[in-house]
Design a protein around this motif. Structure first.
Motif, PDB file in Angstrom:
ATOM      1  N   PHE A 108       0.807  -1.221   0.000  1.00 21.71           N
ATOM      2  CA  PHE A 108       0.000   0.000   0.000  1.00 21.71           C
ATOM      3  C   PHE A 108       0.840   1.270   0.000  1.00 21.71           C
ATOM      4  N   THR A 109       2.084   1.172   0.456  1.00 20.11           N
ATOM      5  CA  THR A 109       2.960   2.347   0.370  1.00 20.11           C
ATOM      6  C   THR A 109       3.079   2.769  -1.088  1.00 20.11           C
ATOM      7  N   TYR A 110       3.369   1.804  -1.949  1.00 17.78           N
ATOM      8  CA  TYR A 110       3.684   2.131  -3.353  1.00 17.78           C
ATOM      9  C   TYR A 110       2.427   2.261  -4.199  1.00 17.78           C
ATOM     10  N   VAL A 118       9.703  22.534   4.037  1.00 14.77           N
ATOM     11  CA  VAL A 118       9.978  23.871   3.491  1.00 14.77           C
ATOM     12  C   VAL A 118       9.068  24.138   2.290  1.00 14.77           C
ATOM     13  N   ARG A 119       8.740  23.083   1.545  1.00 12.73           N
ATOM     14  CA  ARG A 119       7.817  23.257   0.410  1.00 12.73           C
ATOM     15  C   ARG A 119       6.469  23.782   0.929  1.00 12.73           C
ATOM     16  N   GLY A 120       6.007  23.224   2.033  1.00 11.46           N
ATOM     17  CA  GLY A 120       4.731  23.668   2.604  1.00 11.46           C
ATOM     18  C   GLY A 120       4.782  25.134   2.999  1.00 11.46           C
ATOM     19  N   ALA A 172      -0.978  16.519   3.004  1.00 10.23           N
ATOM     20  CA  ALA A 172      -1.716  15.332   3.467  1.00 10.23           C
ATOM     21  C   ALA A 172      -1.277  14.051   2.763  1.00 10.23           C
ATOM     22  N   PHE A 173      -1.229  14.074   1.428  1.00  9.90           N
ATOM     23  CA  PHE A 173      -0.962  12.804   0.741  1.00  9.90           C
ATOM     24  C   PHE A 173       0.519  12.440   0.754  1.00  9.90           C
ATOM     25  N   ARG A 174       1.331  13.344   1.264  1.00 14.03           N
ATOM     26  CA  ARG A 174       2.735  12.962   1.454  1.00 14.03           C
ATOM     27  C   ARG A 174       2.900  12.133   2.725  1.00 14.03           C
ATOM     28  N   PHE A 175       1.772  11.819   3.385  1.00 19.77           N
ATOM     29  CA  PHE A 175       1.848  10.951   4.578  1.00 19.77           C
ATOM     30  C   PHE A 175       2.558   9.645   4.240  1.00 19.77           C
ATOM     31  N   GLY A 176       2.439   9.240   2.970  1.00 20.64           N
ATOM     32  CA  GLY A 176       3.014   7.957   2.554  1.00 20.64           C
ATOM     33  C   GLY A 176       4.518   7.898   2.750  1.00 20.64           C
ATOM     34  N   HIS A 177       5.165   9.052   2.827  1.00 20.68           N
ATOM     35  CA  HIS A 177       6.622   9.049   3.025  1.00 20.68           C
ATOM     36  C   HIS A 177       7.007   8.372   4.333  1.00 20.68           C
ATOM     37  N   SER A 178       6.088   8.411   5.314  1.00 20.89           N
ATOM     38  CA  SER A 178       6.437   7.790   6.604  1.00 20.89           C
ATOM     39  C   SER A 178       6.249   6.269   6.552  1.00 20.89           C
ATOM     40  N   PHE A 185      18.506  11.177  -6.480  1.00 23.60           N
ATOM     41  CA  PHE A 185      18.194  11.964  -7.682  1.00 23.60           C
ATOM     42  C   PHE A 185      18.080  13.459  -7.379  1.00 23.60           C
ATOM     43  N   ARG A 186      18.570  13.858  -6.206  1.00 21.47           N
ATOM     44  CA  ARG A 186      18.565  15.276  -5.834  1.00 21.47           C
ATOM     45  C   ARG A 186      20.010  15.744  -5.646  1.00 21.47           C
ATOM     46  N   PRO A 187      20.283  17.082  -5.728  1.00 19.65           N
ATOM     47  CA  PRO A 187      21.662  17.551  -5.578  1.00 19.65           C
ATOM     48  C   PRO A 187      22.246  17.081  -4.245  1.00 19.65           C
ATOM     49  N   GLY A 211       0.036   3.886  -2.942  1.00 12.03           N
ATOM     50  CA  GLY A 211      -0.167   5.301  -2.626  1.00 12.03           C
ATOM     51  C   GLY A 211       0.665   6.190  -3.530  1.00 12.03           C
ATOM     52  N   GLN A 212       1.916   5.828  -3.717  1.00  5.71           N
ATOM     53  CA  GLN A 212       2.776   6.655  -4.562  1.00  5.71           C
ATOM     54  C   GLN A 212       2.293   6.607  -6.022  1.00  5.71           C
ATOM     55  N   PHE A 213       1.833   5.443  -6.425  1.00  5.31           N
ATOM     56  CA  PHE A 213       1.306   5.290  -7.788  1.00  5.31           C
ATOM     57  C   PHE A 213       0.076   6.202  -7.981  1.00  5.31           C
ATOM     58  N   ILE A 214      -0.794   6.250  -6.974  1.00  6.12           N
ATOM     59  CA  ILE A 214      -1.979   7.134  -7.043  1.00  6.12           C
ATOM     60  C   ILE A 214      -1.523   8.592  -7.116  1.00  6.12           C
ATOM     61  N   ASP A 215      -0.576   8.937  -6.247  1.00  2.37           N
ATOM     62  CA  ASP A 215      -0.032  10.303  -6.249  1.00  2.37           C
ATOM     63  C   ASP A 215       0.412  10.684  -7.666  1.00  2.37           C
ATOM     64  N   HIS A 216       1.182   9.800  -8.303  1.00  2.00           N
ATOM     65  CA  HIS A 216       1.731  10.136  -9.618  1.00  2.00           C
ATOM     66  C   HIS A 216       0.673  10.131 -10.720  1.00  2.00           C
ATOM     67  N   ILE A 230      -2.283  11.579 -10.288  1.00  2.00           N
ATOM     68  CA  ILE A 230      -3.170  12.751 -10.196  1.00  2.00           C
ATOM     69  C   ILE A 230      -2.476  14.076  -9.912  1.00  2.00           C
ATOM     70  N   THR A 231      -1.249  14.043  -9.402  1.00  2.19           N
ATOM     71  CA  THR A 231      -0.643  15.319  -9.026  1.00  2.19           C
ATOM     72  C   THR A 231       0.849  15.328  -9.323  1.00  2.19           C
ATOM     73  N   ALA A 232       1.327  16.469  -9.824  1.00  2.00           N
ATOM     74  CA  ALA A 232       2.751  16.604 -10.130  1.00  2.00           C
ATOM     75  C   ALA A 232       3.137  18.071 -10.136  1.00  2.00           C
ATOM     76  N   ARG A 233       4.369  18.312  -9.829  1.00  2.00           N
ATOM     77  CA  ARG A 233       5.005  19.609 -10.022  1.00  2.00           C
ATOM     78  C   ARG A 233       4.818  20.585  -8.872  1.00  2.00           C
ATOM     79  N   THR A 234       4.321  20.119  -7.701  1.00  2.00           N
ATOM     80  CA  THR A 234       4.401  21.030  -6.549  1.00  2.00           C
ATOM     81  C   THR A 234       5.853  21.145  -6.109  1.00  2.00           C
ATOM     82  N   ASP A 235       6.703  20.269  -6.652  1.00  2.00           N
ATOM     83  CA  ASP A 235       8.106  20.293  -6.243  1.00  2.00           C
ATOM     84  C   ASP A 235       8.991  21.004  -7.266  1.00  2.00           C
TER      85      ASP A 235
HETATM   86  C1  HEM Z   1      10.598   5.676  -1.987  1.00  2.00           C
HETATM   87  C2  HEM Z   1       9.470   6.323  -2.093  1.00  2.00           C
HETATM   88  C3  HEM Z   1       9.305   7.811  -2.326  1.00  2.00           C
HETATM   89  C4  HEM Z   1      10.219   8.767  -2.625  1.00  2.00           C
HETATM   90  C5  HEM Z   1      11.721   8.616  -2.815  1.00  2.00           C
HETATM   91  C6  HEM Z   1       9.497  10.019  -2.752  1.00  2.00           C
HETATM   92  C7  HEM Z   1      10.085  11.238  -3.055  1.00  2.00           C
HETATM   93  C8  HEM Z   1       9.410  12.415  -3.246  1.00  2.00           C
HETATM   94  C9  HEM Z   1      10.024  13.673  -3.560  1.00  2.00           C
HETATM   95  C10 HEM Z   1      11.517  13.921  -3.713  1.00  2.00           C
HETATM   96  C11 HEM Z   1       9.033  14.587  -3.681  1.00  2.00           C
HETATM   97  C12 HEM Z   1       9.187  16.067  -3.979  1.00  2.00           C
HETATM   98  C13 HEM Z   1       9.474  16.793  -2.669  1.00  2.00           C
HETATM   99  C14 HEM Z   1       9.559  18.300  -2.847  1.00  2.00           C
HETATM  100  O1  HEM Z   1      10.631  18.790  -3.181  1.00  2.00           O
HETATM  101  O2  HEM Z   1       8.560  19.003  -2.644  1.00  2.00           O
HETATM  102  C15 HEM Z   1       7.787  13.901  -3.471  1.00  2.00           C
HETATM  103  C16 HEM Z   1       6.549  14.485  -3.599  1.00  2.00           C
HETATM  104  C17 HEM Z   1       5.381  13.824  -3.317  1.00  2.00           C
HETATM  105  N1  HEM Z   1       5.234  12.564  -2.808  1.00  2.00           N
HETATM  106 FE1  HEM Z   1       6.694  11.194  -2.600  1.00  2.00          FE
HETATM  107  N2  HEM Z   1       8.174   9.797  -2.516  1.00  2.00           N
HETATM  108  C18 HEM Z   1       8.014   8.468  -2.236  1.00  2.00           C
HETATM  109  C19 HEM Z   1       6.836   7.848  -1.899  1.00  2.00           C
HETATM  110  C20 HEM Z   1       5.620   8.470  -1.766  1.00  2.00           C
HETATM  111  C21 HEM Z   1       4.435   7.857  -1.259  1.00  2.00           C
HETATM  112  C22 HEM Z   1       4.371   6.428  -0.743  1.00  2.00           C
HETATM  113  C23 HEM Z   1       3.446   8.801  -1.305  1.00  2.00           C
HETATM  114  C24 HEM Z   1       1.979   8.726  -0.900  1.00  2.00           C
HETATM  115  C25 HEM Z   1       1.356   7.658  -0.460  1.00  2.00           C
HETATM  116  C26 HEM Z   1       4.024  10.005  -1.858  1.00  2.00           C
HETATM  117  C27 HEM Z   1       3.347  11.181  -2.085  1.00  2.00           C
HETATM  118  C28 HEM Z   1       3.910  12.326  -2.607  1.00  2.00           C
HETATM  119  C29 HEM Z   1       3.146  13.481  -3.045  1.00  2.00           C
HETATM  120  C30 HEM Z   1       1.622  13.650  -3.003  1.00  2.00           C
HETATM  121  C31 HEM Z   1       4.066  14.403  -3.522  1.00  2.00           C
HETATM  122  C32 HEM Z   1       3.743  15.734  -4.197  1.00  2.00           C
HETATM  123  C33 HEM Z   1       3.481  15.464  -5.688  1.00  2.00           C
HETATM  124  C34 HEM Z   1       3.236  16.757  -6.456  1.00  2.00           C
HETATM  125  O3  HEM Z   1       4.207  17.419  -6.860  1.00  2.00           O
HETATM  126  O4  HEM Z   1       2.086  17.164  -6.596  1.00  2.00           O
HETATM  127  N3  HEM Z   1       5.338   9.768  -2.107  1.00  2.00           N
HETATM  128  N4  HEM Z   1       8.045  12.586  -3.176  1.00  2.00           N
END
Ligand code: HEM
Length: 511
Positions: A76-78, A382-384, A282-288, A365-367, A80-85, A87-92
């Motif tokens: 479910f971690t991944y 800091v993004r927030g 909120a949806f970055r909760f998956g990072h934990s 993949f970051r500096p 979640g990340q798959f769902i994130d990708h 529907i949403t991109a480029r807040t970073d």
């Molecule tokens: C190994 C796994 C993962 C890595 C390395 C990763 C890495 C990142 C990085 C580098 C960013 C951009 C941070 C910034 O500079 O603002 C990001 C954004 C984000 N991540 Fe992850 N992530 C991972 C897994 C996940 C998971 C499991 C979720 C949710 C369940 C998630 C949700 C998000 C969301 C919603 C964003 C913002 C996307 C946007 O730009 O709209 N990520 N992640």
């Protein structure tokens, strides 16, 4: 080129294919009120960096059944990340609206400018544009109709995929960036930024191809119906499997029955928009939930997110020579046996709390060494701040939820984190991403999101489906859509009710 959507910095707009859909705030009044934001000061940035660093989880690396595990299957971690990708991109983006490269120049952006300038690179419809791209250009065969996306498809309108015995991988091409990278040819490059999501992307391509194979008709008819059934299966599983696993079930049921209370298109001038509170916090909760290492299959020992000693590695897998065989595709040692990710013997996601796997502090993949961007926690925090995301307390107030008290936030918190939180007054004005993780730990023991987190996540995902006339929710007359599953073909195997059955139909090894 669409393949370039990534979390790397320095990618320009022209290099990405853009759906350019709107972002907006769920709580615009809060975003425009100084009292609802973190204080504007260099001290705040220093505090956020200190908080980010304190959130590093250095413990239990060698213990596969670490005490920080939840009861949620690691899959479910991944998902979640798959769902994130999807529907949403480029807040970073490191554009003028949110440039984190020069610490002393970071200030919270004016919310009106954020909405005007920052555009979402995805279509927010849970329609798998990350898998299908813009489609194969059925409209015609003129040069204009032949979009870049066509390279995703073969002449039969199936999706290109590498398969060799038990090895399954994304189609790849070698590029120099400047070092050699085996770049995946897929609609969203982020789905190749770690091995686990890369293999899920491959299974989605395979799922579509298998659904296509059981249909009859012309290739165009099979493409259109298979794409529809794949989307509906995925959407059904997002609601009934994923949301039920990561959110408070009662809140999901409430949103399903009564609709979102706070998220509707009217909040964004009538357009479907991605809520910034969702994408940036909120949806970055998956990072934990990310584990520091994963047991992928039954032949190799666990593979680390980052492997300083060389050898296999989960993060940034396509730039890692050891990860590839002579044919330029992933080695068999990286092939996932999915019983390690879902089911009785699966490893678990880490708890939803404020401790984050330490490898995420050195993102490959970051500096390297960048004080903000190289660490995922600090980037999030800091993004927030930079995008004027309201505090956890302000968001709770806006939703009529009693926020955690300062002592609920700090009394049972990790002492190093609690010290930073108190010193910076983050216990009364908490960065939303941190707050929602702490809420999950305090209210749900880290097993799922708490009240505010569940509501933002469930309202956004269900709200997107309710707003989309093509979603399964708005096509209940179709015979493939039942109360309990999506029927992609006859027999038990073809009834897709959750991610397990979806991946199994896609040919996932071990299920
Ligand atoms: C190994 C796994 C993962 C890595 C390395 C990763 C890495 C990142 C990085 C580098 C960013 C951009 C941070 C910034 O500079 O603002 C990001 C954004 C984000 N991540 Fe992850 N992530 C991972 C897994 C996940 C998971 C499991 C979720 C949710 C369940 C998630 C949700 C998000 C969301 C919603 C964003 C913002 C996307 C946007 O730009 O709209 N990520 N992640």
């Amino acid at each position: 080129m669409f393949q370039k959507i990534s979390h790397s910095t320095g990618v320009t707009d022209e290099e990405e294919i853009l759906f350019s859909t709107p972002f907006n705030y769920l709580f615009p009044e809060a975003a425009r009120s100084a009292a609802c934001l973190l204080p504007v000061s260099l001290n705040t940035i220093q505090g956020l960096k200190a908080l980010g660093n304190a959130m590093a989880d250095n413990g239990s690396i060698g213990d596969p059944a670490g005490q920080g595990d939840s009861q949620i299957d690691a899959l479910f971690t991944y998902i979640g990340q798959f769902i994130d990708h999807d529907i949403t991109a480029r807040t970073d983006r490191d554009t003028t609206i949110s440039d984190l490269s020069n610490e002393s120049a970071i200030t919270p952006a004016n919310p009106d400018n954020v909405i005007k300038t920052l555009k979402n690179g995805r279509r927010p419809q849970l329609d798998l544009d990350s898998v299908f791209g813009e489609g194969p250009g059925l409209a015609g065969s003129t040069a204009q109709a032949k979009t870049q996306s066509q390279i995703l498809y073969n002449n039969d309108l199936k999706l290109n995929l590498f398969k060799n015995g038990s090895r399954i991988d994304l189609p790849r091409q070698q590029i120099n960036n400047p070092d050699p990278v085996q770049q995946a040819i897929i609609a969203d490059g982020r789905n190749d930024e770690n091995l686990n999501i890369s293999q899920i992307q491959a299974l989605f391509l395979s799922f579509y191809n298998h659904v296509y194979d059981v249909l009859s008709g012309t290739k165009e008819e099979k493409y259109i119906r298979a794409r529809q059934l794949v989307r509906w299966s995925y959407q059904y599983a997002v609601v009934h499997d994923y949301l039920m696993a990561v959110c408070d079930r009662n809140i999901v049921l409430d949103v399903l029955a009564n609709g979102p209370r706070f998220y509707s298109s009217t909040a964004g001038k009538g357009e479907t928009f991605m809520p910034l509170e969702f994408s940036v916090a909120a949806f970055r909760f998956g990072h934990s939930m990310i584990r520091p290492f994963y047991k992928l299959n039954n032949t190799n020992s666990a593979v680390h997110l980052v492997n300083m000693a060389g050898g296999l590695q989960i993060l940034g897998p396509n730039a890692r020579a050891d990860n590839f065989d002579d044919d330029g595709q992933f080695v068999s040692g990286l092939m996932i046996n999915w019983s390690n990710f879902i089911g009785n013997s699966a490893q678990k996601a880490r708890k939803l709390d404020t401790k984050i796997a330490h490898d995420l502090f050195t993102l490959p993949f970051r500096p390297s060494g960048d004080p903000i961007l190289s660490s995922l926690t600090t980037s999030n925090l800091v993004r927030g701040y930079s995008l004027s995301i309201p505090t956890g307390q302000a968001v709770c107030d806006a939703m009529g939820i009693i926020p955690l008290s300062p002592s609920e936030i700090t009394s049972t918190e990790d002492p190093a984190i609690a010290a930073v939180v108190t010193a910076n007054n983050f216990d009364t004005r908490s960065p939303l991403w941190y707050y929602l993780l702490r809420e999950a730990a305090v209210q749900q023991g880290g097993e799922r999101l708490g009240e505010a987190g569940s509501r933002i996540v469930a309202e956004t995902l269900i709200g997107l489906l309710k707003q989309d006339p093509n979603s399964y929710m708005n096509n209940l007359h179709d015979p493939a859509i039942t109360d309990t599953h999506i029927e992609v073909t006859g027999g038990a195997y073809g009834k897709i009710s959750n991610f397990r059955s979806l991946l199994k139909f896609g040919g996932a090894a071990g299920l």
